[in-house]
Motif scaffolding. Structure first.
Motif, PDB file in Angstrom:
ATOM      1  N   ALA A   1      55.606  24.767  -0.674  1.00  0.00           N
ATOM      2  CA  ALA A   1      56.233  24.138  -1.840  1.00  0.00           C
ATOM      3  C   ALA A   1      55.216  23.808  -2.923  1.00  0.00           C
ATOM      4  CB  ALA A   1      56.998  22.882  -1.428  1.00  0.00           C
TER       5      ALA A   1
ATOM      6  N   SER B   1      53.560  23.591  -6.491  1.00  0.00           N
ATOM      7  CA  SER B   1      54.168  23.500  -7.821  1.00  0.00           C
ATOM      8  C   SER B   1      53.119  23.688  -8.913  1.00  0.00           C
ATOM      9  CB  SER B   1      54.911  22.175  -7.971  1.00  0.00           C
ATOM     10  OG  SER B   1      54.097  21.083  -7.550  1.00  0.00           O
TER      11      SER B   1
ATOM     12  N   SER C   1      51.801  19.962  -3.900  1.00  0.00           N
ATOM     13  CA  SER C   1      53.109  20.270  -3.318  1.00  0.00           C
ATOM     14  C   SER C   1      54.117  19.248  -3.819  1.00  0.00           C
ATOM     15  CB  SER C   1      53.039  20.238  -1.790  1.00  0.00           C
ATOM     16  OG  SER C   1      52.556  18.992  -1.328  1.00  0.00           O
TER      17      SER C   1
ATOM     18  N   GLU D   1      56.097  28.478 -10.530  1.00  0.00           N
ATOM     19  CA  GLU D   1      55.903  27.049 -10.765  1.00  0.00           C
ATOM     20  C   GLU D   1      54.537  26.668 -11.331  1.00  0.00           C
ATOM     21  OE1 GLU D   1      57.995  23.988  -9.466  1.00  0.00           O
ATOM     22  OE2 GLU D   1      59.361  25.496 -10.235  1.00  0.00           O
TER      23      GLU D   1
ATOM     24  N   ASP E   1      56.681  28.662  -5.924  1.00  0.00           N
ATOM     25  CA  ASP E   1      57.092  27.594  -5.007  1.00  0.00           C
ATOM     26  C   ASP E   1      58.022  28.194  -3.957  1.00  0.00           C
ATOM     27  OD1 ASP E   1      58.223  25.399  -3.757  1.00  0.00           O
ATOM     28  OD2 ASP E   1      58.912  24.431  -5.590  1.00  0.00           O
TER      29      ASP E   1
ATOM     30  N   THR F   1      55.075  32.807  -0.724  1.00  0.00           N
ATOM     31  CA  THR F   1      54.325  32.228  -1.826  1.00  0.00           C
ATOM     32  C   THR F   1      53.530  33.353  -2.468  1.00  0.00           C
ATOM     33  OG1 THR F   1      54.122  30.035  -0.819  1.00  0.00           O
ATOM     34  CG2 THR F   1      52.509  30.622  -2.505  1.00  0.00           C
TER      35      THR F   1
END
Length: 724
Positions: free
Chosen positions: A449, A451, A467, A690, A705, A716
């Motif tokens: 995740a 960003s 993240s 992201e 992300d 990713t």
């Protein structure tokens, strides 16, 4: 297998990551086929459609898959594997659960059950080229898996008669019992009158009266291995006689150093002893050994794959080693941690040239592990990116191809559709993963995740990422060494408040403070009591200052807040993702905060491109060489994605105006369309571009992300777009 032997085997498997980098040949994805493309023209293209079990024609030019949600069998032309084409669809009366190919015939197992207590099913034969149904055999129960013997003389079908998981909490037994059906084949088609029913009751210690056969495979000696998943048992059956020649428990595994809690953080410090394997897919490796993917479905799941001999001896156990490889690649699904981790489900085996490979599919990690067989233990080679929830795979060694069927279809929720993905073995370097983590204190470093991105001003290739709120109890800054291939996460800096993990953060942006600390932008969400704010943190991640958003914006905010932050002199520029209530249509604010005066300096308006579907918003902002570089993207995925672009706004004359009054609108200039970059690895276009930054030597870096592998492929993408 002894504990010492197990540890030795695991050590070999773990150490093999380094060896993989020296491999002469690698598998790389060359194409992705959205199976919704195959939906007949007279049906709603938005209807759920899924590729589950996949098979390949003998010439390797056609793929065939079962599609349970739509109720049919799909065909894909892969004469050109880089440009797969829809090749037809056959509707069946019932729910297809599996397919196999015998010569010019497709054998499809179809579930026609009225309910759990009255299961029924059939085996149908479909012409590979004609697509016409020629034979239908009654199965007397609900089928799950079908396999054809290498010599094309037999077909075996696992009749599961699956349990109702809502009845008595899914406890066994639940009658009627399952069994195994064996048919003789003639010219590729089953002889219905030749059926042999193999009774599998009384074998397992767990619910012996209610065997639930899950998967079957047949070796060159016409021996059938069948997994009784919930019963934690295997049976070996002679296809010629229909006799059970051997059966044994699949056993248990003691797991050490795993994440067994769904708690919003990745910590691999838990243990689970005596975990039942409960295998799903089984595949023969040779005539004496077979592999199992230990998914678990009842009260087990060891997160592993194993290799057994026909006598029931475990000759290899991966333990958490396979899971660790996915953790390093950012494919660990925290929301399933409490249950079965990465959940190995599917397997494929194939001999390419003089090397035999085992492919292990992770349903929840949405990836495949590639292992080379033939040594003392399987040698880990690489992680392949897959679509969401790979269910099965097929090898086509004669064409150096591998295909995976990824069953999840999230189209109704605006997510990715189900895909079949195609990979080719060849010389070169692995295109994936693009980013991996280095172990910390002997354990893999979990991440996902990502960003925002920020580049250290004094060292080329030294980056930092954050993240977002997916890991709600573990906000983290990651140090990234982009000079390596793949790039490496070398350190995790936990963001803390008063010595404890900081709560109520949704980190979307990061920049330096001009010293050794950072400024972080957190996207607020009133529904979750997460404030819109900036945070000044030390090099160790300690929050030193919290800056709430200005009062002038109160009452106009939405949950789509700060998506990036960058520093120009004493000003922090903050990119707001989408229009707030006081913004004109198709515009968003770039907010400015004066770090020296410790006050909000105002804002400007940024004009958004108009969305063809969904919405378009901002994802990142970074300052470089007299300009602000800004990522603008839509929220669309796959074939629906249209806008993933990098723009720049000149800093010359850029001055924020006070909030509450008229705001100047900036002029933007397109720098790069990122769609071709997102298509380079042969997958579908992901939605969340992201992060973006420009490092000390002027190289631009992009990251996507992966949503923590939750309703996501887990991929990713981290790549350079060259000098800016």
């Amino acid at each position: 297998m002894s504990a010492a032997r197990t540890l030795s085997v695991l050590s070999i498997a773990l150490a093999s990551t380094t060896l993989a980098a020296k491999a002469d040949q690698v598998f790389n994805r060359v194409a992705s086929f959205p199976v919704a493309t195959n939906i007949p023209g007279d049906q709603d293209k938005a209807h759920p459609s899924s590729a589950e079990i996949i098979a390949a024609s003998e010439d390797g030019n056609t793929l065939v898959y079962s599609d349970s949600p739509l109720g049919g069998i799909g065909f894909i032309d892969i004469t050109d594997p880089r440009a797969p084409k829809a090749a037809g669809y056959v509707k069946v009366d019932g729910e297809p659960t599996s397919v196999a190919i015998s010569g010019d015939s497709v054998l499809a197992a179809v579930n026609t059950s009225e309910n759990y207590k009255n299961p029924s099913g059939k085996l149908i034969t479909i012409g590979l080229k004609s697509h016409e149904t020629s034979t239908t055999c009654d199965l007397g129960g609900q089928p799950d898996s079908v396999a054809v013997s290498p010599d094309k003389s037999f077909a075996a079908i696992a009749i599961e008669n699956e349990r109702d998981e809502d009845l008595n909490d899914g406890e066994l037994p639940q009658m009627p019992a399952g069994d195994l059906k064996i048919f003789s084949l003639k010219d590729g088609a089953p002889d219905c009158a030749s059926v042999k029913t193999v009774d599998l009751t009384g074998l397992a210690e767990i619910a012996p009266e209610d065997p639930e056969p899950e998967f079957v495979d047949i070796n060159e000696n016409n021996e059938i291995v069948v997994s009784l998943q919930e019963n934690n048992h295997f049976a070996i059956v002679d296809a010629t006689t229909g006799k059970v020649t051997k059966h044994f428990s699949t056993g248990t595994v003691d797991l050490k150093g795993i994440d067994a809690k769904d708690d919003g953080k990745l910590e691999f410090t838990d243990n689970q002893d005596g975990r039942r394997r409960e295998p799903d897919t089984v595949k023969w490796i040779d005539t004496d050994h077979f592999a199992s993917a230990n998914e678990g479905d009842y009260k087990g799941g060891s997160r592993s794959f194993s290799i057994f001999d026909k006598k029931g001896n475990v000759t290899f156990e991966s333990g958490p080693a396979f899971e660790y490889e996915l953790i390093r690649a950012g494919h660990y699904p925290d929301k399933r941690s409490d249950a079965k981790g990465v959940e190995p489900e599917g397997l494929a085996v194939g001999t390419f040239a003089d090397s035999k490979y085992l492919f292990v599919l992770s349903e929840r990690g949405s990836a495949a592990g590639v292992y080379k067989l033939g040594g003392e233990a399987p040698e880990f080679m690489q992680v392949l990116p897959s679509g969401i929830a790979p269910e099965s795979a097929v090898t086509i060694p004669g064409r150096n191809l591998l295909a995976t069927a990824n069953e999840a279809d999230l189209g109704e929720d605006g997510g990715a559709r189900s895909h079949v993905m195609i990979y080719e073995l060849g010389e070169g370097k692995a295109s994936y993963p693009m980013l991996v983590s280095k172990d910390q204190d002997g354990k893999p470093l979990g991440w996902g995740a990502l960003s925002g991105l920020f580049a250290a001003p004094d060292k080329a290739g030294m980056l930092y990422g954050v993240s977002d709120s997916f890991y709600k109890t573990q906000p983290t800054i990651f140090a990234i060494d982009a000079t390596q291939t793949p790039a490496a996460i070398t350190k995790a800096i936990r963001v803390t408040r008063d010595g404890m993990p900081a709560q109520k953060l949704d980190l979307e942006g990061i920049t330096g403070d001009g010293k050794d600390g950072f400024w972080l932008a957190s996207e607020g969400d009133a529904a979750k009591l997460v404030p819109h704010a900036l945070y000044h943190v030390s090099a160790k991640g300690e929050i030193k200052q919290e800056v709430p958003f200005p009062q002038e914006l109160a009452g106009n905010e939405t949950r789509f807040g700060a998506e990036g932050v960058t520093k120009v002199g004493d000003l922090l520029w903050v990119a707001i993702q989408r229009p707030w209530k006081d913004d004109p249509k198709d515009t968003v604010k770039l907010l400015a905060y004066d770090t020296k005066g410790k006050k909000w300096a105002g804002a400007v308006r940024y004009p958004l491109d108009h969305a063809e579907a969904g919405w378009v918003g901002l994802s990142e902002i970074t300052a470089h060489d007299g300009a602000l570089y800004i990522i603008e993207r839509d929220n669309q995925i796959g074939t629906a994605a249209k806008e993933k672009k990098l723009f720049k706004v000149s800093l010359d004359g850029l001055s924020p105006a006070p909030l509450g009054g008229e705001l100047p609108t900036v002029k933007k200039e397109e720098v790069r369309d990122l769609m071709p970059d997102l298509e380079k690895t042969g997958g579908y276009v992901v939605d969340k571009v992201e992060g973006f930054t420009i490092d000390a030597d002027g190289t631009g870096w992009v990251v996507t992300d992966n949503d923590g592998v939750d309703d996501s492929s887990g991929e990713t993408m981290f790549f350079s777009i060259g000098k800016m």
